[in-house]
Design a protein around this motif. Sequence first.
Motif, PDB file in Angstrom:
ATOM      1  N   ARG A  86     -38.581  53.193  45.543  1.00  0.00           N
ATOM      2  CA  ARG A  86     -38.909  52.366  44.375  1.00  0.00           C
ATOM      3  C   ARG A  86     -39.148  53.254  43.159  1.00  0.00           C
ATOM      4  NH1 ARG A  86     -44.415  48.837  44.330  1.00  0.00           N
ATOM      5  NH2 ARG A  86     -45.267  50.887  44.856  1.00  0.00           N
ATOM      6  N   SER A  87     -40.031  54.249  43.315  1.00  0.00           N
ATOM      7  CA  SER A  87     -40.479  55.055  42.172  1.00  0.00           C
ATOM      8  C   SER A  87     -39.483  56.131  41.765  1.00  0.00           C
ATOM      9  CB  SER A  87     -41.799  55.738  42.531  1.00  0.00           C
ATOM     10  OG  SER A  87     -41.576  56.641  43.610  1.00  0.00           O
TER      11      SER A  87
ATOM     12  N   ALA B  69     -48.284  47.600  46.506  1.00  0.00           N
ATOM     13  CA  ALA B  69     -47.444  47.171  47.632  1.00  0.00           C
ATOM     14  C   ALA B  69     -46.102  46.653  47.114  1.00  0.00           C
ATOM     15  CB  ALA B  69     -48.159  46.082  48.424  1.00  0.00           C
TER      16      ALA B  69
ATOM     17  N   GLU C 249     -52.140  54.666  46.834  1.00  0.00           N
ATOM     18  CA  GLU C 249     -51.539  54.875  45.515  1.00  0.00           C
ATOM     19  C   GLU C 249     -50.120  54.317  45.571  1.00  0.00           C
ATOM     20  OE1 GLU C 249     -53.322  56.289  43.209  1.00  0.00           O
ATOM     21  OE2 GLU C 249     -54.950  56.930  44.531  1.00  0.00           O
ATOM     22  N   ALA C 250     -49.545  54.005  44.410  1.00  0.00           N
ATOM     23  CA  ALA C 250     -48.168  53.493  44.382  1.00  0.00           C
ATOM     24  C   ALA C 250     -47.173  54.564  44.808  1.00  0.00           C
ATOM     25  CB  ALA C 250     -47.833  52.971  42.996  1.00  0.00           C
ATOM     26  N   VAL C 251     -47.522  55.827  44.563  1.00  0.00           N
ATOM     27  CA  VAL C 251     -46.618  56.930  44.911  1.00  0.00           C
ATOM     28  C   VAL C 251     -47.432  58.032  45.581  1.00  0.00           C
ATOM     29  CG1 VAL C 251     -44.933  58.592  44.032  1.00  0.00           C
ATOM     30  CG2 VAL C 251     -45.256  56.430  42.827  1.00  0.00           C
TER      31      VAL C 251
END
Length: 352
Positions: free
Chosen positions: A101-102, A153, A341-343
């Motif tokens: 995603r990132s 998420a 964390e998102a990443v």
Amino acid sequence: MTSRGQHTFAEIMSQATAWSAALAEFQGRVEQVQAAWDDAAPTRVLFTGCGSTYYLSLIAASILQGLTGIPARGVPASELVLFPHHVTADPGRTLLVAISRSGTTSETIAAVSRFRQMGGRRVWCVTCYPDTPLAQESDLVLPAEAAQEESVAQTRSFSTMLVLVQALAATVAHEPLDALLSLPPAGEALLEATAGEMEVLGNRLELCRYFFLGSGPQYGVACEAMLKLKEMSITHSEAYHALEFRHGPKAMVDGETLAVGLLSRRAFDHERAVLMETGEMAATILALSPAEPIAGAINVQLPTALPEWTLPPLYLPPLQLLAYHRAMAKGLDPDRPRHLEAVVVLDPDSLA
Ligand code: F1P
């Protein structure tokens, strides 16, 4: 100030629109993708990612091999970094497809470097952020920019990147993309049809053990649904290939169990039998079926006319809603899961 769960809910509910945008962009690039594939002429395909995008890699590998017959495998990026010779047999003739995603997850970037160090020559990526280091390291980028997210998420991003890898697999298998164009309206209809029921089920806090059972491409979807329940709602959840559930895990089933069947058409009778057995052990059953409903279960009807390889994204919206509502019922904020964390960013030298 944002309210609890606001981003997650908006991202879940808008995913079908993001699928349309990604497919429209992909349709303009079919010839480019086909030419890049013909140029690479891979004899194997390796999909990689971390967390959700590792599970997406499992689904992608299953669909691509099923459609093309070319051996394909999904592995966590960390395995490619730490055990490269255990997961890559012939890097020179393998296409590596990195999914993130990132586009900034350290392990996924390091996996691409390791693959190139081993003699790998072709790297493609699927990402929501096409200007990131991962995309810069890739020979071909499939972007899902309309699916970018605020939440930790993955929901909209996951299903949209999944639709893109389906489009990739269909293209190289010379399957028409038409069937995929049915997914956005089908996803929209499912969100509408299941919203109320998933809220009711998510509010049933006495159900505190979740098992997701899926076979073939649905195994990776089951894993992703399991992760959503963990991340958003801090719930004990596990995922199994459907028939594996009899080989030990079923000992865990009791009256506080929700058994979720991600049923296929191909293995329907086998999967239904496993699910009915959990009901006899007092589990509550949720059945997502592209065939007939299951007696005694809470049923979600998936489209019966779409080809089976197109279906994996459609299992996700109801199960994401279930995780969201359970989190809300527990007083949690699904936008900000604890400890996460998102990443995941690590020291690149530690992975070199
Ligand atoms: C992958 C990932 C997420 C997970 C977590 C950390 O990120 O593992 O799946 O939810 O928050 O990151 P990415 O490489 O797909 O950006």
